[in-house]
Design a protein around this motif. Structure first.
Motif, mmCIF file in Angstrom:
data_model
loop_
_atom_site.group_PDB
_atom_site.id
_atom_site.type_symbol
_atom_site.label_atom_id
_atom_site.label_comp_id
_atom_site.label_asym_id
_atom_site.label_seq_id
_atom_site.Cartn_x
_atom_site.Cartn_y
_atom_site.Cartn_z
ATOM 1 N N ALA A 185 0.829 -1.202 0.000
ATOM 2 C CA ALA A 185 0.000 0.000 0.000
ATOM 3 C C ALA A 185 0.869 1.259 0.000
ATOM 4 C CB ALA A 185 -0.923 -0.006 1.221
ATOM 5 N N GLN A 186 1.916 1.244 0.826
ATOM 6 C CA GLN A 186 2.791 2.413 0.893
ATOM 7 C C GLN A 186 3.522 2.623 -0.434
ATOM 8 O OE1 GLN A 186 3.447 4.548 3.564
ATOM 9 N NE2 GLN A 186 1.661 3.655 4.534
ATOM 10 N N THR A 187 3.936 1.525 -1.049
ATOM 11 C CA THR A 187 4.654 1.646 -2.316
ATOM 12 C C THR A 187 3.766 2.249 -3.390
ATOM 13 O OG1 THR A 187 5.930 -0.289 -1.736
ATOM 14 C CG2 THR A 187 5.994 0.378 -4.035
ATOM 15 N N LEU A 188 2.506 1.821 -3.405
ATOM 16 C CA LEU A 188 1.580 2.380 -4.390
ATOM 17 C C LEU A 188 1.499 3.891 -4.239
ATOM 18 C CD1 LEU A 188 -1.390 -0.148 -4.401
ATOM 19 C CD2 LEU A 188 0.281 0.270 -6.197
ATOM 20 N N ALA A 189 1.495 4.355 -2.980
ATOM 21 C CA ALA A 189 1.403 5.791 -2.750
ATOM 22 C C ALA A 189 2.696 6.492 -3.153
ATOM 23 C CB ALA A 189 1.081 6.063 -1.278
ATOM 24 N N VAL A 190 3.835 5.915 -2.745
ATOM 25 C CA VAL A 190 5.123 6.568 -2.999
ATOM 26 C C VAL A 190 5.445 6.580 -4.497
ATOM 27 C CG1 VAL A 190 7.609 6.305 -2.662
ATOM 28 C CG2 VAL A 190 6.068 6.184 -0.721
ATOM 29 N N LYS A 191 5.024 5.529 -5.187
ATOM 30 C CA LYS A 191 5.298 5.412 -6.623
ATOM 31 C C LYS A 191 4.736 6.603 -7.398
ATOM 32 C CE LYS A 191 3.524 2.442 -9.778
ATOM 33 N NZ LYS A 191 2.874 1.185 -10.160
ATOM 34 N N GLN A 192 3.646 7.160 -6.899
ATOM 35 C CA GLN A 192 3.004 8.282 -7.581
ATOM 36 C C GLN A 192 3.710 9.601 -7.314
ATOM 37 O OE1 GLN A 192 0.489 7.616 -9.523
ATOM 38 N NE2 GLN A 192 0.381 5.486 -8.876
ATOM 39 N N GLU A 193 4.628 9.620 -6.346
ATOM 40 C CA GLU A 193 5.225 10.890 -5.946
ATOM 41 C C GLU A 193 6.088 11.453 -7.075
ATOM 42 O OE1 GLU A 193 4.961 12.716 -3.188
ATOM 43 O OE2 GLU A 193 3.569 11.355 -2.194
ATOM 44 N N PRO A 194 6.047 12.778 -7.233
ATOM 45 C CA PRO A 194 6.860 13.379 -8.290
ATOM 46 C C PRO A 194 8.350 13.080 -8.159
ATOM 47 C CG PRO A 194 5.275 14.954 -7.480
ATOM 48 C CD PRO A 194 5.170 13.748 -6.596
ATOM 49 N N TYR A 195 8.848 12.830 -6.932
ATOM 50 C CA TYR A 195 10.286 12.597 -6.850
ATOM 51 C C TYR A 195 10.681 11.265 -7.458
ATOM 52 C CZ TYR A 195 8.935 10.434 -2.371
ATOM 53 O OH TYR A 195 8.333 9.693 -1.402
ATOM 54 N N VAL A 196 9.758 10.334 -7.501
ATOM 55 C CA VAL A 196 10.066 9.074 -8.189
ATOM 56 C C VAL A 196 10.114 9.318 -9.694
ATOM 57 C CG1 VAL A 196 9.228 6.756 -8.682
ATOM 58 C CG2 VAL A 196 9.156 7.629 -6.355
ATOM 59 N N GLU A 197 9.153 10.097 -10.167
ATOM 60 C CA GLU A 197 9.138 10.453 -11.584
ATOM 61 C C GLU A 197 10.407 11.232 -11.941
ATOM 62 O OE1 GLU A 197 5.951 12.477 -14.686
ATOM 63 O OE2 GLU A 197 5.694 12.728 -12.553
ATOM 64 N N ALA A 198 10.782 12.149 -11.036
ATOM 65 C CA ALA A 198 11.988 12.946 -11.280
ATOM 66 C C ALA A 198 13.215 12.043 -11.353
ATOM 67 C CB ALA A 198 12.155 13.994 -10.188
ATOM 68 N N ILE A 209 15.891 2.933 -7.952
ATOM 69 C CA ILE A 209 14.740 3.724 -7.521
ATOM 70 C C ILE A 209 14.075 3.053 -6.334
ATOM 71 C CG2 ILE A 209 12.402 4.410 -8.168
ATOM 72 C CD1 ILE A 209 13.439 5.130 -10.862
ATOM 73 N N ILE A 210 13.907 1.742 -6.428
ATOM 74 C CA ILE A 210 13.265 1.032 -5.326
ATOM 75 C C ILE A 210 14.118 1.141 -4.066
ATOM 76 C CG2 ILE A 210 12.687 -1.266 -4.488
ATOM 77 C CD1 ILE A 210 11.624 -1.902 -7.238
ATOM 78 N N ARG A 211 15.420 0.917 -4.232
ATOM 79 C CA ARG A 211 16.278 0.900 -3.053
ATOM 80 C C ARG A 211 16.410 2.290 -2.425
ATOM 81 N NH1 ARG A 211 20.797 -0.606 -5.410
ATOM 82 N NH2 ARG A 211 21.838 1.358 -5.011
ATOM 83 N N ARG A 212 16.557 3.305 -3.262
ATOM 84 C CA ARG A 212 16.899 4.601 -2.711
ATOM 85 C C ARG A 212 15.720 5.551 -2.556
ATOM 86 N NH1 ARG A 212 22.332 6.871 -5.047
ATOM 87 N NH2 ARG A 212 21.731 5.326 -6.568
#
Lengths: 302, 335
Positions: A185-198, A209-212
């Motif tokens: 559930a947390q990953t689904l939320a974090v995955k949407q964050e702009p910093y992951v896209e960045a 990306i997953i690790r850091r």
């Protein structure tokens, strides 16, 4: 061409000394504040400290060998020689509880940690990649979650039998789905964050990306869950041992101390009282500390 | 291929949704960005600006999205033909991107220095000290005071404008040839907007980075860009040099956009507004997508999509009416 020789753009104060800005120590201050701010948490941390010391130095603290039977000292009431009396085999109850502490602590720490590692991995992979992986992992989690953890543990323990690693496996499997679900559930939320896209946009590859970027941002609820489940794992191990499918006699475990005591309840109640009080205190202490840590790390769910 | 274009997008079609009832989001987008040039991509929300930029980075989430037609040529390589596994090498090193939301585009649990350094770590093989030095240089360049002391700070210790500078530093670290800025100033207040724009101009002049600026703020585009691409409902409706477009807009949509900017010396009458809103993607099957909102429409517009007519200078626009008025013709596409 080096950037250093160039004038800085738009810096109004070029002469600010290069003093490092203090690292953020608020987290540790917060934890200290929360733990030492209330009497209940102080007492709970003392209890845990005591448990750890007792478990570490059981060999020195225990007045007798926990396995030594004596036909001459069966079912003794507490006395100066045997502070909690003796059980139906003449074994010193206090010594057995002291060695049982070691047993409980080992299971209580190892299995939630393993479960957190496995569960988080599964959950993050399911949450990040989605699709068929997610569906398989999620259904597996649902399947495991459909059983109450004690029932699940009993089923697996009955299949595997006793033994140290089997009990670890049983407890770990019982807790994996909880971690996996939270991590997913947390990953689904974090995955949407702009910093992951960045991060994707600067060319970071998926494992990094997953690790850091993902795991550090989902770690708070995982850590909270882990502390809360230490208590739960201790209780579950005691339950299994009580049912005779956990730690096997004659090795001392709080669960099978109670079990032995139950068979001999009218001989002496002290094994049950002693081990029962020990389990209650330790579980309570870990729960209080877990709640306190949750207040710090994960205020939204507190 | 024309000489000196860092990016050439030709006839780009993107659709979303399941194949049998897919929704066309881009319908043949074509434009060029010259080496070191700055191009503004403008249009209302939902016109396809961001999808165009994401397609360039090959970041369109798939499923549900996919590129169905067209080419995106970066320095001679067709990006769409590259295997997806090669894209991380290009992202960040050759094409960098900065996003709309500086507040959430930085990982909250990573130190600023590490986060900026991540890009170099990926693309260049240099040691920790050299990396650190480069990050400090870059932070200095984007105007962060006391960069040495700021490396170990976390994003929450920075203000919005500073975070956007950090994002720009991160994007420019590997000296990309193209910087895609997706509404970089939208979330910032006006004074910070001006500073960030100045910074981008300066960087372009100094490093020769080409910029694709996506914005719905025509003022920002006029300030920074040499040429403008106006998009509407997944079509490019007008292209031209910035002065041409602002002086003599040829498409009624561009005219509407320009008329709806408040003027400093304007009267107190109500501000112009284009009636209606951008059509839902996929609802327009034929004709000009602007038909329903256009004040100059003729019958032909309803049934026939106008091609890009060539007007004076570099200006091109897709409108039957204005093309007839200006005697503009469709030139053979320059190859």
């Amino acid at each position: 061409m080096s950037f250093a020789e160039q004038r800085p753009i738009l810096t109004d104060e070029p002469d600010i000394p290069a003093t490092p800005i203090a690292a953020d120590t608020r987290l540790f201050d917060n934890i200290r504040h929360v733990i030492f701010g209330r009497i209940s948490t102080i007492v709970a941390s003392l209890a845990i400290l005591l448990l750890i010391l007792v478990a570490l130095f059981a060999d020195f603290i225990a007045p007798y060998d926990p396995l030594a039977q004596s036909i001459l000292n069966v079912n003794k009431a507490p006395s100066w020689e045997h502070l909690l009396g003796t059980d139906g085999f003449g074994r010193d109850v206090l010594s057995r509880i002291i060695y049982g502490a070691r047993n409980s602590l080992i299971f209580g720490l190892i299995s939630p940690t393993l479960a957190a590692l496995i569960g988080t991995t599964l959950g993050v992979v399911a949450g990040y990649f989605g699709g068929i992986v997610d569906r398989v992992v999620s259904r597996l989690i649902d399947l495991l979650l459909a059983f109450p953890e004690l029932l699940l543990a009993i089923i697996i323990a009955a299949a595997l039998g006793g033994g140290f690693w089997n009990i670890i496996a049983v407890l770990t499997i019982a807790y994996v789905p909880g971690f996996a679900r939270v991590a997913r559930a947390q990953t689904l939320a974090v995955k949407q964050e702009p910093y992951v896209e960045a991060a994707v946009a600067v060319g970071v590859r998926v494992p990094t990306i997953i690790r850091r970027h993902v795991v550090p941002n989902i770690s708070a609820p995982i850590v909270v869950l882990m502390t809360l489940w230490v208590a739960s794992a201790i209780r579950l191990e005691a339950s299994l041992s009580f049912l005779g499918i956990g730690t096997q006699p004659p090795a001392p475990s709080w669960g099978n101390i109670i079990r032995d005591g139950l068979n001999n309840l009218f001989g002496t109640p002290w094994p049950i009282v002693g081990a029962g009080v020990a389990i209650t205190c330790v579980v309570l202490a870990f729960n209080i500390i877990g709640d306190a840590i949750r207040d710090v790390l994960d205020p939204e769910t507190a | 291929m024309m000489k000196g274009n860092v990016l050439e997008i030709r006839d780009l079609h993107v659709e979303f949704g399941p194949k049998d009832r897919a929704i066309q989001v881009l319908n043949g987008v074509s434009f060029d960005i010259p080496q070191g040039g700055a191009v503004g991509l403008v249009g209302e929300s939902g016109s396809g600006k961001s999808v165009t930029s994401l397609a360039t980075m090959r970041l369109i989430p798939s499923p549900p999205g996919r590129v169905t037609k067209g080419t995106i040529t970066f320095n001679g390589t067709d990006l769409l033909a590259l295997p997806l596994g090669k894209m991380p090498d290009i992202r960040g090193r050759d094409i960098a991107m900065i996003f709309q939301e500086p507040m959430s585009s930085l990982n909250p649990v990573m130190k600023i220095g590490d986060q900026i350094g991540e890009a170099i770590m990926l693309h260049e093989n240099i040691d920790r000290r050299a990396r650190r030095a480069k990050v400090i240089e870059m932070l200095k360049l984007v105007g962060i005071p006391n960069p040495e002391g700021r490396l170990d700070s976390y994003p929450h210790q920075f203000s919005g404008g500073m975070r956007q500078r950090v994002m720009i530093a991160m994007a420019l670290l590997c000296r990309p040839k193209l910087l895609i800025a997706d509404e970089p100033t939208t979330a910032l207040d006006v004074t910070i907007q001006a500073q960030v724009l100045e910074l981008m101009k300066d960087i372009r002049a100094r490093l020769g980075t080409a910029i694709l600026l996506i914005s719905h703020d025509l003022g920002v585009v006029a300030d920074l860009c040499d040429s403008v691409v106006v998009m509407y409902a997944g079509h490019v409706v007008e292209i031209g040099a910035t002065e041409e477009i602002f002086d003599t807009p040829r498409h009624p949509y561009t005219r509407g956009l320009l008329a709806s900017i408040p003027r400093l010396h304007g009267g107190e009458e109500r501000l112009f507004q284009i009636p209606g809103s951008v059509p839902v993607p996929g609802t327009i099957k034929k004709g000009c997508p602007f038909y329903s909102r256009c004040g100059m429409r003729i019958d032909r517009c309803r049934t026939e999509m106008p091609p890009m007519f060539d007007f004076d200078g570099s200006q091109r626009a897709a409108c039957w009416v204005t093309a007839a008025e200006a005697h503009a013709h469709v030139k053979e596409p320059a190859q």
